[in-house]
Design a protein around this motif. Structure first.
Motif, PDB file in Angstrom:
ATOM      1  N   ILE A 233       0.838  -1.207   0.000  1.00 16.54           N
ATOM      2  CA  ILE A 233       0.000   0.000   0.000  1.00 16.54           C
ATOM      3  C   ILE A 233       0.870   1.252   0.000  1.00 16.54           C
ATOM      4  CG2 ILE A 233      -1.631   1.342   1.397  1.00 16.54           C
ATOM      5  CD1 ILE A 233      -2.829  -1.420   2.237  1.00 16.54           C
ATOM      6  N   GLY A 234       1.929   1.233   0.821  1.00 18.14           N
ATOM      7  CA  GLY A 234       2.820   2.395   0.891  1.00 18.14           C
ATOM      8  C   GLY A 234       3.543   2.665  -0.416  1.00 18.14           C
TER       9      GLY A 234
ATOM     10  N   ARG B  78       0.952   4.013  -2.892  1.00 24.23           N
ATOM     11  CA  ARG B  78       0.502   5.353  -2.523  1.00 24.23           C
ATOM     12  C   ARG B  78       1.580   6.410  -2.728  1.00 24.23           C
ATOM     13  NH1 ARG B  78      -1.432   6.759   3.419  1.00 24.23           N
ATOM     14  NH2 ARG B  78       0.734   6.234   3.702  1.00 24.23           N
ATOM     15  N   HIS B  79       2.839   6.066  -2.524  1.00 23.02           N
ATOM     16  CA  HIS B  79       3.922   7.058  -2.606  1.00 23.02           C
ATOM     17  C   HIS B  79       4.682   7.028  -3.923  1.00 23.02           C
ATOM     18  CE1 HIS B  79       3.426   8.352   1.490  1.00 23.02           C
ATOM     19  NE2 HIS B  79       3.474   7.096   1.916  1.00 23.02           N
ATOM     20  N   ARG B  80       4.081   6.475  -4.971  1.00 22.95           N
ATOM     21  CA  ARG B  80       4.745   6.441  -6.282  1.00 22.95           C
ATOM     22  C   ARG B  80       4.955   7.819  -6.808  1.00 22.95           C
ATOM     23  NH1 ARG B  80       2.855   1.577 -10.178  1.00 22.95           N
ATOM     24  NH2 ARG B  80       3.540  -0.050  -8.807  1.00 22.95           N
TER      25      ARG B  80
END
Length: 141
Positions: free
Chosen positions: A135-136, A139-141
């Motif tokens: 998820i991280g 989400r942080h792409r």
């Protein structure tokens, strides 16, 4: 002014080394539980003595594993550190919720908590950490 050069490969090499070090300690820590249980069951000596010895060994290995993970987190860049900390928070939250549910169900006599349920909590922590990482990263792409 003095010019300094920075080796572009030095940081990833340090990250790889600390990652391997932390992973090794995590495996050793995980292996200390079943090995300790086997020692308690199969070593023909005082179960109290072996049990206390196993607990001390497990705690010592755990402290070293925690220190290795702290060192690993310090070696990560800011984005990776943020992703890992969020994944760890997700795993901790999942454990709190699951353990709370187990305690409530045990108190209501719906289930009996034994070592299998406790062992599954470690699996839950691993799955929640992997999910948090995925998820991280997305989400942080």
């Amino acid at each position: 002014m003095k010019h300094t050069s920075v080796d572009a490969n030095a940081y990833p090499a340090q990250e790889k080394n600390t990652s391997k070090y932390a992973a090794c300690w995590a495996v050793i820590w995980g292996a200390s539980i079943p090995l300790g249980i086997m020692a308690i069951k199969f070593i023909p000596s005082s179960k109290l003595f072996i049990g206390v010895l196993v607990v001390f060994i497990h705690v010592a290995i755990g402290v070293l594993a925690i220190r290795a993970h702290i060192r690993w987190l310090a070696a990560l860049d800011e984005m990776q550190r943020k992703i890992q900390l969020e994944a760890m928070a997700m795993a901790l939250g999942a454990l709190w919720v699951a353990f709370g549910c187990l305690l409530v169900m045990h108190s209501a006599e719906l289930i009996h908590i034994d070592y299998w349920e406790i062992a599954l909590l470690t699996v839950l922590a691993g799955v929640a950490t992997v999910a948090g990482n995925l998820i991280g990263v997305i989400r942080h792409r």
